[in-house]
Design an enzyme around this catalytic site. Structure first.
Site, PDB file in Angstrom:
ATOM      1  N   LYS A 233      61.373 111.844 -26.518  1.00  0.00           N
ATOM      2  CA  LYS A 233      60.916 112.771 -27.565  1.00  0.00           C
ATOM      3  C   LYS A 233      61.673 114.073 -27.367  1.00  0.00           C
ATOM      4  CE  LYS A 233      58.013 112.989 -31.038  1.00  0.00           C
ATOM      5  NZ  LYS A 233      57.515 111.948 -31.943  1.00  0.00           N
TER       6      LYS A 233
ATOM      7  N   ASP B  60      60.350 113.848 -36.909  1.00  0.00           N
ATOM      8  CA  ASP B  60      58.925 114.035 -36.592  1.00  0.00           C
ATOM      9  C   ASP B  60      58.496 115.261 -37.396  1.00  0.00           C
ATOM     10  OD1 ASP B  60      56.682 113.074 -34.651  1.00  0.00           O
ATOM     11  OD2 ASP B  60      56.672 115.222 -34.346  1.00  0.00           O
TER      12      ASP B  60
HETATM   13  P1  NDP Z   1      55.662 116.456 -41.467  1.00  0.00           P
HETATM   14  O1  NDP Z   1      56.317 117.650 -40.917  1.00  0.00           O
HETATM   15  O2  NDP Z   1      56.302 115.706 -42.575  1.00  0.00           O
HETATM   16  O3  NDP Z   1      54.168 116.812 -41.934  1.00  0.00           O
HETATM   17  C1  NDP Z   1      53.254 117.350 -41.038  1.00  0.00           C
HETATM   18  C2  NDP Z   1      51.978 117.672 -41.798  1.00  0.00           C
HETATM   19  O4  NDP Z   1      50.976 118.036 -40.846  1.00  0.00           O
HETATM   20  C3  NDP Z   1      52.122 118.850 -42.731  1.00  0.00           C
HETATM   21  O5  NDP Z   1      51.243 118.702 -43.804  1.00  0.00           O
HETATM   22  C4  NDP Z   1      51.728 120.020 -41.829  1.00  0.00           C
HETATM   23  O6  NDP Z   1      51.248 121.159 -42.526  1.00  0.00           O
HETATM   24  C5  NDP Z   1      50.608 119.405 -41.035  1.00  0.00           C
HETATM   25  N1  NDP Z   1      50.509 120.087 -39.737  1.00  0.00           N
HETATM   26  C6  NDP Z   1      51.488 120.240 -38.816  1.00  0.00           C
HETATM   27  N2  NDP Z   1      51.053 120.948 -37.765  1.00  0.00           N
HETATM   28  C7  NDP Z   1      49.777 121.243 -38.044  1.00  0.00           C
HETATM   29  C8  NDP Z   1      48.775 121.955 -37.348  1.00  0.00           C
HETATM   30  N3  NDP Z   1      49.014 122.508 -36.153  1.00  0.00           N
HETATM   31  N4  NDP Z   1      47.548 122.051 -37.928  1.00  0.00           N
HETATM   32  C9  NDP Z   1      47.300 121.496 -39.145  1.00  0.00           C
HETATM   33  N5  NDP Z   1      48.218 120.805 -39.843  1.00  0.00           N
HETATM   34  C10 NDP Z   1      49.427 120.688 -39.301  1.00  0.00           C
HETATM   35  O7  NDP Z   1      55.414 115.486 -40.205  1.00  0.00           O
HETATM   36  P2  NDP Z   1      55.109 113.931 -40.179  1.00  0.00           P
HETATM   37  O8  NDP Z   1      54.303 113.540 -41.359  1.00  0.00           O
HETATM   38  O9  NDP Z   1      56.378 113.229 -39.897  1.00  0.00           O
HETATM   39  O10 NDP Z   1      54.228 113.813 -38.851  1.00  0.00           O
HETATM   40  C11 NDP Z   1      52.812 113.902 -38.859  1.00  0.00           C
HETATM   41  C12 NDP Z   1      52.253 113.265 -37.603  1.00  0.00           C
HETATM   42  O11 NDP Z   1      52.657 111.888 -37.546  1.00  0.00           O
HETATM   43  C13 NDP Z   1      52.708 113.874 -36.276  1.00  0.00           C
HETATM   44  O12 NDP Z   1      51.666 113.758 -35.338  1.00  0.00           O
HETATM   45  C14 NDP Z   1      53.853 112.960 -35.871  1.00  0.00           C
HETATM   46  O13 NDP Z   1      54.089 113.003 -34.479  1.00  0.00           O
HETATM   47  C15 NDP Z   1      53.292 111.627 -36.299  1.00  0.00           C
HETATM   48  N6  NDP Z   1      54.269 110.565 -36.474  1.00  0.00           N
HETATM   49  C16 NDP Z   1      55.311 110.709 -37.352  1.00  0.00           C
HETATM   50  C17 NDP Z   1      56.198 109.666 -37.523  1.00  0.00           C
HETATM   51  C18 NDP Z   1      57.271 109.723 -38.556  1.00  0.00           C
HETATM   52  O14 NDP Z   1      57.899 108.681 -38.764  1.00  0.00           O
HETATM   53  N7  NDP Z   1      57.501 110.831 -39.230  1.00  0.00           N
HETATM   54  C19 NDP Z   1      56.119 108.447 -36.690  1.00  0.00           C
HETATM   55  C20 NDP Z   1      54.930 108.364 -35.876  1.00  0.00           C
HETATM   56  C21 NDP Z   1      54.078 109.410 -35.761  1.00  0.00           C
HETATM   57  P3  NDP Z   1      52.168 122.472 -42.616  1.00  0.00           P
HETATM   58  O15 NDP Z   1      53.183 122.156 -43.655  1.00  0.00           O
HETATM   59  O16 NDP Z   1      51.231 123.559 -42.995  1.00  0.00           O
HETATM   60  O17 NDP Z   1      52.763 122.679 -41.248  1.00  0.00           O
END
Ligand code: NDP
Length: 435
Positions: free
Chosen positions: A114, A154
Site C-alpha cells: 500500500k 484508492d
Molecule cells: P474515493 O476517493 O473515490 O472516494 C472516497 C469517498 O469517501 C468520498 O466520498 C470521500 O468524501 C469519502 N471519505 C474519504 N475520507 C473520508 C473521511 N475521513 N470521512 C468521511 N468520508 C470520507 O475512494 P474509493 O471509493 O476508491 O475508496 C473508498 C474506500 O474503499 C476506502 O476505504 C478504500 O481503501 C476502499 N477500497 C477501494 C478500492 C478501489 O478499488 N478504489 C478497493 C478496495 C477498497 P470526500 O470527497 O469528502 O473526501
C-alpha cells in the site's frame, strides 16, 4: 505495540487478525516456532520520501510519500495508493497488512502493499495534481515494477492520477508495462476495473444473503461515501433490485427516500468525477432528498448497509442503530470501516457481516486480471472479466464459509477471511524459509 508506537489503526488491524488466528496458532507448533504471524506483522520494506512540487502560484509545496512493501510470499507487492491529508504510517501499514490477506483470498498470485501521500487533491487544479503525481512517481519508480510491486488507486487516486503517474513512470523507465493498474481502457486498463470493487461487494453480499434464501430484491440499502466504490455499489445494488437511499462524503450525507435511480446516479458520477463537487448538491438538484451536514447515514432505516467511504466510519452506537432499525446485512466496500465495537454488535445480533478484506476484494482481483491481460498483451471482454470477478467473489465467500462457520451454524466472516487469507501466505513463508 512497543515496536510500533503511535500506530492505532495498524494495532487495530493486527489485533483483529491475531484474535481470529489464535486457536489455529496455538494448535500449530510449526507456525509458532517459525514465528509466521510475527513476521507477517512486520513489513518487508517501508519507503518514505519527500515529494516537492510547484503549485500554480509558483511556490514550492512539500508532501510526504510512502510505499509499504508488506509481504511478497505469494507474488509481487500489490495494493493501492491513497492521497488524503490523513495519510500516515499507521494507516498505510494497516491497509498493507489487510491487503496481504485480501490478495491471498482472491487466489491470484499477489503479495500485499500500500502507498500514498498526505497530499490533498481537493481544491487543486489538474496541473497541480499532475505536477504532484510526477514528483511522487519520480521517486516511487525506482521501487516498483511489473514483477516487483504494482500499485493501483484508492482514496483520492482515480483514473486521472493513475494516468499522470503512469505517464511519468513510462517516461522515466522507458517501458510500457502493467506496473500500475486502474489504467484507462485504451492504454492497458481492464474492462470493469472502475466498477469492480463496488460490483464485487454486491456480488459478495448476494452470496451472503443467499445463505438465508434472501436477495437484494426489494431491499432498502444505505451506502456511505460517493466515490468510486460507493458509486458502483449503488449501481449494482439497484440493478439487483434494491433501492439505495443514501450517499455521503466527508461533509455530510443525503437521504433520498425515493431511491437513487440510474439517472440520479449518473448525475452523482458527473458531480463527483468531473466537477469534483460535494454531495450536498444532490439535495439541491433533487427535492426528494434531504442533506444532513456533518452526519453519517447509519441512522437511516435499511435492510442492507454498505460502508464505502473510509476506516472507522461506523461506530458501536451507529451499529446498534442499524440493528434496531432491522438491518440484516452489512457488506464493507471500504477497508476497516466498522470499529471493533460495531463488529461485536453485528456479530452478537447474528447479522450477515462481511469485513472489507473479503467483501471488497473484487477491486484488487480485477487489478490482478489487468496484470494478466497486460502480460499476455490481450484485452478480455467486459463479460469475461465480469464472469471472472463473480466467480472470484463466490470463491472467497466459500472460503469464508469453510473456515468461519461456527458450531451454531452462524458464519463468522471475520474469522473465515482471516484464516482463509492467512493459510496460503503462511504456507508460502514456511516453504521459503526464514525470509
Ligand atoms: P474515493 O476517493 O473515490 O472516494 C472516497 C469517498 O469517501 C468520498 O466520498 C470521500 O468524501 C469519502 N471519505 C474519504 N475520507 C473520508 C473521511 N475521513 N470521512 C468521511 N468520508 C470520507 O475512494 P474509493 O471509493 O476508491 O475508496 C473508498 C474506500 O474503499 C476506502 O476505504 C478504500 O481503501 C476502499 N477500497 C477501494 C478500492 C478501489 O478499488 N478504489 C478497493 C478496495 C477498497 P470526500 O470527497 O469528502 O473526501
Amino acid at each position: 505495540i512497543a515496536r510500533n508506537p503511535g500506530e492505532p489503526e495498524f494495532h487495530q488491524a493486527v489485533r483483529e487478525v491475531a484474535e481470529s488466528l489464535a486457536p489455529h496458532i496455538v494448535a500449530s507448533p510449526i507456525l509458532q516456532k517459525m514465528k509466521v504471524l510475527e513476521r507477517i506483522a512486520e513489513p518487508e520494506r517501508v519507503i518514505i520520501f519527500r515529494v516537492p512540487w510547484l503549485n500554480d502560484k509558483g511556490e514550492i509545496e512539500i508532501n510526504r510519500g510512502y510505499r509499504i512493501q508488506m509481504n511478497s510470499a505469494i507474488g509481487p507487492y500489490k495494493g493501492g495508493i491513497r492521497f488524503h491529508p490523513s495519510v500516515n504510517l499507521s494507516i498505510l501499514k494497516f491497509l498493507a497488512f489487510e491487503q496481504t490477506f485480501k490478495n491471498s483470498l482472491t487466489t491470484l498470485p499477489m503479495g500485499g502493499g500500500k502507498g500514498g501521500s498526505d497530499f490533498n487533491p481537493k481544491g487543486k487544479s489538474d496541473n497541480e495534481v499532475m505536477r504532484f503525481c510526477q514528483s511522487f512517481m519520480t521517486e516511487l519508480q525506482r521501487h516498483i515494477g511489473q514483477d516487483t510491486d504494482v500499485p493501483a488507486g484508492d482514496i483520492g487516486v482515480g483514473g486521472r492520477e493513475i494516468g499522470f503517474m503512469f505517464g511519468q513512470y513510462k517516461r522515466l523507465r522507458d517501458e510500457f508495462t502493467g506496473t500500475l493498474t486502474g489504467k484507462g481502457r485504451d492504454w492497458g486498463g481492464s474492462p470493469l476495473r472502475p466498477e469492480a470493487t463496488g460490483y464485487g461487494t454486491c456480488y459478495f453480499a448476494q452470496e451472503m444473503l443467499a445463505t438465508r434464501n434472501d436477495s437484494f430484491e426489494g431491499k432498502t440499502v444505505c451506502i456511505s461515501g460517493s466515490g468510486n466504490v460507493a458509486q458502483y455499489a449503488c449501481q449494482k445494488a439497484t440493478e439487483l433490485g434494491a433501492k439505495v437511499v443514501t450517499l455521503s462524503d466527508s461533509s455530510g450525507y443525503i437521504h433520498d427516500p425515493e431511491g437513487i435511480s440510474p439517472e440520479k446516479l449518473e448525475y452523482v458520477m458527473e458531480l463527483k468525477n468531473i466537477f469534483r463537487g460535494r454531495i450536498k448538491e444532490y439535495a439541491e438538484k433533487y427535492p426528494s432528498a434531504t442533506y444532513y451536514p456533518g452526519e453519517r447515514p447509519w441512522g437511516v432505516k435499511c435492510d442492507i448497509a454498505m460502508p464505502c467511504a473510509t476506516q472507522n466510519e461506523l461506530n458501536g452506537d451507529e451499529a446498534q442503530a442499524l440493528v434496531d432499525n432491522g438491518c440484516i446485512c452489512v457488506a464493507e466496500g471500504a477497508n476497516m470501516p466498522s470499529t471493533p465495537e460495531a463488529i461485536r454488535i453485528f456479530q452478537q445480533h447474528k447479522l450477515l457481516y462481511a469485513p472489507g478484506k473479503a467483501a471488497n476484494a473484487g477491486g484488487v482481483a480485477t487489478s490482478g486480471l489487468e496484470m494478466t491481460q497486460n502480460s499476455i498483451r490481450l484485452t478480455w471482454s467486459p463479460e469475461e472479466v465480469d464472469a471472472k470477478l463473480k466467480s472470484i467473489m463466490q470463491n472467497i465467500h466459500s472460503v469464508c464459509v469453510h473456515y468461519g462457520t461456527q458450531p451454531d451454524g452462524y458464519i463468522n466472516y471475520v474469522v473465515g477471511a482471516n484464516i482463509g487469507g492467512f493459510m496460503k501466505v503462511a504456507n508460502a513463508m514456511l516453504a521459503q524459509g526464514c525470509v
